[in-house]
Design an enzyme around this catalytic site. Sequence first.
Site, PDB file in Angstrom:
ATOM      1  N   PHE A 193     -42.154 -28.930  55.334  1.00  0.00           N
ATOM      2  CA  PHE A 193     -42.820 -29.984  56.113  1.00  0.00           C
ATOM      3  C   PHE A 193     -44.167 -30.407  55.508  1.00  0.00           C
ATOM      4  O   PHE A 193     -44.294 -31.495  54.925  1.00  0.00           O
ATOM      5  CB  PHE A 193     -42.965 -29.461  57.554  1.00  0.00           C
ATOM      6  CG  PHE A 193     -43.926 -30.201  58.439  1.00  0.00           C
ATOM      7  CD1 PHE A 193     -43.945 -31.605  58.464  1.00  0.00           C
ATOM      8  CD2 PHE A 193     -44.801 -29.502  59.269  1.00  0.00           C
ATOM      9  CE1 PHE A 193     -44.833 -32.286  59.299  1.00  0.00           C
ATOM     10  CE2 PHE A 193     -45.687 -30.174  60.100  1.00  0.00           C
ATOM     11  CZ  PHE A 193     -45.710 -31.566  60.111  1.00  0.00           C
ATOM     12  N   ASP A 245     -40.398 -23.987  45.164  1.00  0.00           N
ATOM     13  CA  ASP A 245     -39.892 -23.707  46.516  1.00  0.00           C
ATOM     14  C   ASP A 245     -38.535 -23.041  46.349  1.00  0.00           C
ATOM     15  O   ASP A 245     -37.756 -23.433  45.470  1.00  0.00           O
ATOM     16  CB  ASP A 245     -39.750 -25.022  47.300  1.00  0.00           C
ATOM     17  CG  ASP A 245     -39.592 -24.808  48.807  1.00  0.00           C
ATOM     18  OD1 ASP A 245     -40.427 -25.324  49.566  1.00  0.00           O
ATOM     19  OD2 ASP A 245     -38.626 -24.119  49.226  1.00  0.00           O
ATOM     20  N   GLY A 305     -37.050 -25.072  53.392  1.00  0.00           N
ATOM     21  CA  GLY A 305     -37.238 -26.496  53.132  1.00  0.00           C
ATOM     22  C   GLY A 305     -35.915 -27.129  52.724  1.00  0.00           C
ATOM     23  O   GLY A 305     -34.892 -26.460  52.625  1.00  0.00           O
ATOM     24  N   SER A 315     -53.618 -19.816  58.559  1.00  0.00           N
ATOM     25  CA  SER A 315     -53.299 -20.270  59.915  1.00  0.00           C
ATOM     26  C   SER A 315     -54.430 -19.907  60.863  1.00  0.00           C
ATOM     27  O   SER A 315     -54.803 -18.745  60.983  1.00  0.00           O
ATOM     28  CB  SER A 315     -52.010 -19.594  60.376  1.00  0.00           C
ATOM     29  OG  SER A 315     -51.845 -19.819  61.760  1.00  0.00           O
ATOM     30  N   TYR A 340     -47.534 -11.766  60.895  1.00  0.00           N
ATOM     31  CA  TYR A 340     -47.742 -13.046  60.192  1.00  0.00           C
ATOM     32  C   TYR A 340     -49.239 -13.384  60.145  1.00  0.00           C
ATOM     33  O   TYR A 340     -49.759 -13.805  59.108  1.00  0.00           O
ATOM     34  CB  TYR A 340     -46.948 -14.142  60.926  1.00  0.00           C
ATOM     35  CG  TYR A 340     -47.276 -15.555  60.515  1.00  0.00           C
ATOM     36  CD1 TYR A 340     -46.793 -16.095  59.326  1.00  0.00           C
ATOM     37  CD2 TYR A 340     -48.059 -16.378  61.338  1.00  0.00           C
ATOM     38  CE1 TYR A 340     -47.088 -17.402  58.964  1.00  0.00           C
ATOM     39  CE2 TYR A 340     -48.353 -17.687  60.980  1.00  0.00           C
ATOM     40  CZ  TYR A 340     -47.864 -18.198  59.793  1.00  0.00           C
ATOM     41  OH  TYR A 340     -48.171 -19.490  59.436  1.00  0.00           O
ATOM     42  N   ARG A 366     -53.154 -25.722  72.930  1.00  0.00           N
ATOM     43  CA  ARG A 366     -53.171 -25.720  71.472  1.00  0.00           C
ATOM     44  C   ARG A 366     -53.995 -26.902  70.974  1.00  0.00           C
ATOM     45  O   ARG A 366     -54.279 -27.839  71.706  1.00  0.00           O
ATOM     46  CB  ARG A 366     -51.742 -25.841  70.912  1.00  0.00           C
ATOM     47  CG  ARG A 366     -50.840 -24.658  71.260  1.00  0.00           C
ATOM     48  CD  ARG A 366     -51.255 -23.412  70.506  1.00  0.00           C
ATOM     49  NE  ARG A 366     -50.416 -22.275  70.826  1.00  0.00           N
ATOM     50  CZ  ARG A 366     -50.668 -21.385  71.783  1.00  0.00           C
ATOM     51  NH1 ARG A 366     -51.739 -21.510  72.542  1.00  0.00           N
ATOM     52  NH2 ARG A 366     -49.863 -20.356  71.982  1.00  0.00           N
ATOM     53  N   ARG A 388     -43.370 -15.585  75.730  1.00  0.00           N
ATOM     54  CA  ARG A 388     -42.972 -14.657  74.667  1.00  0.00           C
ATOM     55  C   ARG A 388     -44.180 -13.849  74.228  1.00  0.00           C
ATOM     56  O   ARG A 388     -45.311 -14.368  74.223  1.00  0.00           O
ATOM     57  CB  ARG A 388     -42.410 -15.441  73.484  1.00  0.00           C
ATOM     58  CG  ARG A 388     -41.132 -16.154  73.836  1.00  0.00           C
ATOM     59  CD  ARG A 388     -40.642 -17.008  72.709  1.00  0.00           C
ATOM     60  NE  ARG A 388     -41.516 -18.131  72.446  1.00  0.00           N
ATOM     61  CZ  ARG A 388     -41.214 -19.125  71.619  1.00  0.00           C
ATOM     62  NH1 ARG A 388     -40.071 -19.111  70.976  1.00  0.00           N
ATOM     63  NH2 ARG A 388     -42.050 -20.124  71.425  1.00  0.00           N
TER      64      ARG A 388
END
Length: 317
Positions: free
Chosen positions: A11, A31, A36, A117, A142, A209, A266
């Site tokens: 993306f 990649d 992807g 992130s 992560y 968010r 979650r």
Amino acid sequence: MKILVTGAAGFVASHVADAYGSAGHDVVIVDDLSRGAEKNVNPKARFYRCDIRDREAIEKIFLLEKPAVVNHHAAQMDVRRGVREPVFDAQVNILGSLNLMEAALAHGTKRFIYIASAGAGYGEPKQTLVPEDYPINPITPYGISKHTVEHYLFTFHFLYRLEYVVLRYGNVYGPRQSSQGEAGVFAIFSEQMLAGIQPVIYGDGSKVRDYVYISDVVAANVAALERGSNEIFNISTCVETTDLEVFQLVRDLLGKQVEPKYVARRPGEIDRICLDISKAARLLGWMPTVSLAEGARRTVNYFREMATATKSASVAG
Ligand SMILES: NC(=O)c1ccc[n+]([C@@H]2O[C@H](COP(=O)([O-])OP(=O)(O)OC[C@H]3O[C@@H](n4cnc5c(N)ncnc54)[C@H](O)[C@@H]3O)[C@@H](O)[C@H]2O)c1
């Protein structure tokens, strides 16, 4: 300038590679197509289908291409897979990044742009606006793996003068986003509503968010080619948006009559995050320009067109 972009069948990086190519740069893409799609790969770029964990293959690509800049987006970015398989997560996100950094050092790369992130790094923040120097408290593997590379970059700069820029994204949205992604609610809600499926909201819809539209993220990657050396930047909009607001926005744009199905939250999901983006404004000369309403309109149009194209293809077939 020759720029090697990793993850550019996915993306965000596919849009970044397109922009670098349009600006006249020589773009090389790495990649492994694990997530992807080849159709996203810029046709003018040289494409190497390669796993960043494959040290020898990465070394060969750098030997051949000698990129001046590396823009590193490729990642294991499935938060739940990281919880289930933390070793795999670390192999891709930490060791894969180190393979690229070592090859960059060995073959004269000047600048390493790394994508981290924000949402996964700061944990559950105790203040409304989160600046870059807010304590890092990841609550998922992560989050740990993405952040760890920032330390290596700092150290590689200290030891070997490799220049870096870290861009910590908020929740990116826009065309080509996969509904399987880390933060793909626009994609998920759009695809489900278009398919007549009732979308699920985890929790009561009040999770907050900070969303940023893809073209603004691309602009930050362009700015990072010249500015912001050896700094870390939050890249987002500093606008708080709840899950329910996204749901309603997508529903209104599609003109659907549907209510969300609420299910239990979650584990590993934070309640609220909003990023302080003043450092990027100051040092990168970057500001977001696309409002949520406009970004949502463009995104939903894209998914509507994709659904129509799929339907026509299946009728023709
Ligand atoms: N999308 C967001 O909202 C968001 C938010 C914060 C950070 N990020 C970061 O931005 C980057 C790109 O995210 P995206 O949303 O475009 O994800 P994406 O899944 O669409 O793209 C990731 C790409 O990396 C490739 N890849 C995965 N593992 C690989 C490996 N071992 N070797 C080579 N290629 C591999 C995939 O095939 C895919 O094309 C990631 O580093 C992610 O952590 C994204």
